[in-house]
Write an enzyme that holds these catalytic residues in place. Structure first.
Site, short mmCIF file in Angstrom:
data_model
loop_
_atom_site.label_atom_id
_atom_site.label_comp_id
_atom_site.label_asym_id
_atom_site.label_seq_id
_atom_site.Cartn_x
_atom_site.Cartn_y
_atom_site.Cartn_z
N GLY A 23 37.46 40.32 44.13
CA GLY A 23 36.24 40.25 44.79
C GLY A 23 35.26 39.21 44.40
O GLY A 23 34.10 39.52 45.06
N SER A 34 41.21 38.20 45.04
CA SER A 34 40.78 37.05 45.93
C SER A 34 41.90 36.39 46.54
O SER A 34 41.75 35.20 46.83
CB SER A 34 39.63 36.43 45.26
OG SER A 34 38.43 37.06 44.82
#
Length: 251
Positions: A173, A213
């Site tokens: 994240g 990510s």
């Protein structure tokens, strides 16, 4: 036999309105997906059964967590037996957010993993190091310690029901992504550890996926690494680009 590529979408606790739910599932149901890739989505528990009933049959549904008891006075928990009864085949265990925010130890994660497998669930087992641990050169030792707790309570045959998700905590994240070389090194180390701690066959057959990510922009390069067998996707799994990530191995 080559390991089947695996892409999981972890929706986490992100809100999903009726309209958003319809859009997400409609996108997946109508997309041209690589049939060679195993695809799993993990919505909040409230949506497990509704999404299971409307998503295309090629896509499986996973819980984001479960307890190690099948029943009892454990308010707020969901049991492996309940997930099996609801025809939910997978569960994510050991995610870094469970370890850090809810203080789940590796031994507790191992206990839950054993219970889930005993109930015939398949497990996406998450491991990974913090930025401080990586900068201290401790990535391999941290991950091995997390895995050793699971090794200690399982039989060799149990590992056929596990997909290991290597998720460096510093990349979840944050927009930061492990380079393809960093991901490959960590995955190779995990495979080497499995060969020593369990068996060479387990090491060869266990899928090790990367999370942190992952996006449509970086998935192609990551997917070319020898020991990267797929992805566990967070925020991007709620976007149309999830389809591109699922198709990362398509030529």
């Amino acid at each position: 036999m080559p390991r089947q590529f695996f892409v999981g979408g972890n929706f986490k606790m992100n809100p999903i309105s009726r309209g958003q739910k319809a859009t997400i599932i409609s996108t997946l149901n109508s997309a041209d997906l690589d049939s060679a890739t195993e695809v799993v989505i993990a919505p909040p528990s409230l949506y497990l059964i509704p999404l299971r009933d409307i998503v295309r049959k090629e896509i499986q549904v996973s819980a984001q967590n479960c307890y190690f008891k099948d029943s009892g006075a454990f308010t707020g928990e969901i049991s492996p037996a309940q997930l099996v009864d609801a025809k939910i085949p997978y569960v994510i265990l050991g995610h870094s957010e469970r370890r850090s925010l809810f203080h789940e130890t590796s031994e507790f994660v191992a206990q839950k993993t054993k219970a889930a497998l005993s109930s015939t669930l398949k497990v996406i087992l998450c491991v990974g190091e913090t930025l401080q641990e990586r900068e201290a050169g401790q990535t391999a030792s941290v991950v091995e310690k997390q895995l050793q707790a699971v090794v200690d309570v399982l039989q060799e045959s149990d590992w056929s029901g596990i997909v290991i998700a290597y998720e460096p905590v510093w990349a979840i994240g944050t927009g930061k992504v492990a380079t393809s070389a960093q991901a490959q090194e960590a995955h190779a180390d995990i495979r080497k550890f499995l060969a020593q701690a369990v068996s060479s066959a387990t090491a060869e057959n266990t899928r090790i996926i990367y999370g942190g990510s992952v996006t449509a922009a970086n998935c192609k390069e990551l997917s070319t690494q020898l020991d990267v067998d797929g992805f566990l996707v967070g925020g991007a799994s709620l976007k149309p680009e999830f389809v591109d990530i699922i198709n990362a191995k398509r030529q």
